[in-house]
Design an enzyme around this catalytic site. Structure first.
Site, PDB file in Angstrom:
ATOM      1  N   ASN A 167      -1.564  -4.785 -11.221  1.00  0.00           N
ATOM      2  CA  ASN A 167      -0.427  -3.941 -11.146  1.00  0.00           C
ATOM      3  C   ASN A 167       0.370  -4.310  -9.964  1.00  0.00           C
ATOM      4  O   ASN A 167      -0.193  -4.962  -8.923  1.00  0.00           O
ATOM      5  CB  ASN A 167      -1.080  -2.590 -10.855  1.00  0.00           C
ATOM      6  CG  ASN A 167       0.153  -1.339 -10.819  1.00  0.00           C
ATOM      7  OD1 ASN A 167       1.171  -1.497 -11.544  1.00  0.00           O
ATOM      8  ND2 ASN A 167      -0.224  -0.513  -9.868  1.00  0.00           N
TER       9      ASN A 167
ATOM     10  N   HIS B 209       2.530  -2.262  -6.952  1.00  0.00           N
ATOM     11  CA  HIS B 209       2.690  -1.017  -6.272  1.00  0.00           C
ATOM     12  C   HIS B 209       3.615  -0.978  -5.193  1.00  0.00           C
ATOM     13  O   HIS B 209       3.570  -1.699  -4.344  1.00  0.00           O
ATOM     14  CB  HIS B 209       1.208  -0.137  -6.038  1.00  0.00           C
ATOM     15  CG  HIS B 209       1.352   1.240  -5.563  1.00  0.00           C
ATOM     16  ND1 HIS B 209       1.534   2.220  -6.297  1.00  0.00           N
ATOM     17  CD2 HIS B 209       1.343   1.823  -4.196  1.00  0.00           C
ATOM     18  CE1 HIS B 209       1.530   3.349  -5.633  1.00  0.00           C
ATOM     19  NE2 HIS B 209       1.491   3.217  -4.429  1.00  0.00           N
TER      20      HIS B 209
ATOM     21  N   SER C 184       2.451  -4.073  -3.003  1.00  0.00           N
ATOM     22  CA  SER C 184       1.047  -4.675  -2.911  1.00  0.00           C
ATOM     23  C   SER C 184       0.932  -5.054  -4.382  1.00  0.00           C
ATOM     24  O   SER C 184       1.158  -3.885  -5.347  1.00  0.00           O
ATOM     25  CB  SER C 184       0.086  -3.682  -2.557  1.00  0.00           C
ATOM     26  OG  SER C 184       0.287  -3.234  -1.422  1.00  0.00           O
TER      27      SER C 184
ATOM     28  N   ASP D 140      -4.578   3.090  -7.981  1.00  0.00           N
ATOM     29  CA  ASP D 140      -4.078   2.223  -6.884  1.00  0.00           C
ATOM     30  C   ASP D 140      -5.055   1.890  -5.920  1.00  0.00           C
ATOM     31  O   ASP D 140      -4.777   1.823  -4.839  1.00  0.00           O
ATOM     32  CB  ASP D 140      -2.934   3.060  -6.350  1.00  0.00           C
ATOM     33  CG  ASP D 140      -1.655   3.327  -7.256  1.00  0.00           C
ATOM     34  OD1 ASP D 140      -1.588   2.451  -8.221  1.00  0.00           O
ATOM     35  OD2 ASP D 140      -0.935   4.148  -7.118  1.00  0.00           O
TER      36      ASP D 140
HETATM   37  C1  GAR Z   1       8.789  -0.733  -8.816  1.00  0.00           C
HETATM   38  O1  GAR Z   1       9.337  -0.543  -7.981  1.00  0.00           O
HETATM   39  C2  GAR Z   1       7.534  -0.777  -9.093  1.00  0.00           C
HETATM   40  O2  GAR Z   1       6.674  -1.137  -7.902  1.00  0.00           O
HETATM   41  C3  GAR Z   1       7.081   0.715  -9.513  1.00  0.00           C
HETATM   42  O3  GAR Z   1       8.103   1.249 -10.130  1.00  0.00           O
HETATM   43  C4  GAR Z   1       9.266   0.184 -10.163  1.00  0.00           C
HETATM   44  C5  GAR Z   1       9.535  -0.558 -11.364  1.00  0.00           C
HETATM   45  O4  GAR Z   1      10.752  -0.849 -11.478  1.00  0.00           O
HETATM   46  N1  GAR Z   1       5.723   1.134  -9.786  1.00  0.00           N
HETATM   47  C6  GAR Z   1       5.051   2.087  -9.626  1.00  0.00           C
HETATM   48  O5  GAR Z   1       5.596   3.123  -8.908  1.00  0.00           O
HETATM   49  C7  GAR Z   1       3.737   2.146 -10.182  1.00  0.00           C
HETATM   50  N2  GAR Z   1       3.086   3.482  -9.839  1.00  0.00           N
HETATM   51  P1  GAR Z   1      10.977  -1.980 -12.526  1.00  0.00           P
HETATM   52  O6  GAR Z   1      10.713  -1.336 -13.980  1.00  0.00           O
HETATM   53  O7  GAR Z   1      12.282  -2.268 -12.358  1.00  0.00           O
HETATM   54  O8  GAR Z   1       9.950  -2.987 -12.429  1.00  0.00           O
END
Ligand code: GAR
Length: 192
Positions: free
Chosen positions: A109, A111, A138, A147
């Site tokens: 994942n 995060h 991360s 996480d």
């Molecule tokens: C990203 O910033 C990712 O790190 C975060 O959501 C966004 C998704 O953007 N993920 C989380 O918060 C997971 N808990 P994206 O759909 O454009 O990749």
């Protein structure tokens, strides 16, 4: 035919990290091939991007289903496709223990915080409110605790005066797109 490791990407929304992983996977020396993009939201914008890139998609709403029931549907789709590793990219569902056990050590994942700081949601707001000098992202192995799995790679950005959660998120997202493809490639090379 390809000898690349077949992976799936799970998304819930925009899919910009998914797009970065797909783009990187085209390189001859990239160890993974994206064979499926799956989502819990049939309206997720990233699904259109995946289809346009010629990648199979699977979408099924989680609504009205128990967590385990829904995860079994995703699990079946991944196994049917022949997936070996799963990359979460903005996948906003907490995975059930049963699902994670079936893919132990093969789910990663990204995060948007410098873990172990700020697990869960609103990471950028929490970093700003804490007065942190740096934020970041991360890549980690997914374990049943949210996480909490082994951190594979991190990238840092400064938190600047006047930053809002949105401006910080934009700065971190640029680093996410750089970090995730390389971290996933390194992980698959050493665990594939
Ligand atoms: C990203 O910033 C990712 O790190 C975060 O959501 C966004 C998704 O953007 N993920 C989380 O918060 C997971 N808990 P994206 O759909 O454009 O990749």
């Amino acid at each position: 035919m390809t000898d690349k490791t077949p992976i799936a990407i799970l998304i819930s929304g925009r899919g910009s990290n998914m797009a970065a992983l797909i783009e990187a996977s085209r390189a001859a020396d990239c160890p993974y091939e994206v064979i499926l993009v799956a989502s819990n939201d049939p309206e997720a914008a990233g699904l259109d991007h995946a289809r346009a890139a010629g990648i199979a998609t699977f979408a099924h709403s989680h609504k009205g289903l128990k967590r385990g029931e829904f995860d079994a549907i995703i699990d079946a789709a991944l196994r049917e496709a022949g997936v070996r590793f799963v990359a979460l990219a903005g996948y906003m569902r907490i995975l059930s223990e049963g699902f994670i056990a079936g893919w132990e050590g093969r789910i990663v994942n990204i995060h948007p915080s410098l873990l172990p700081k700020y697990k869960g949601l609103d990471t950028h707001q929490r970093a700003i409110e804490a007065g942190d000098a740096e934020g970041g992202c991360s890549v980690h192995v997914v374990t049943p605790e949210l996480d909490d799995g082994e951190v594979i790679a991190q990238a840092r950005v400064p938190i600047l005066p006047g930053d809002t959660p949105e401006t910080l998120a934009d700065r971190v997202l640029i680093e996410e797109h750089r970090l995730y493809p390389d971290a996933l490639a390194a992980y698959i090379r050493s665990h594939g």
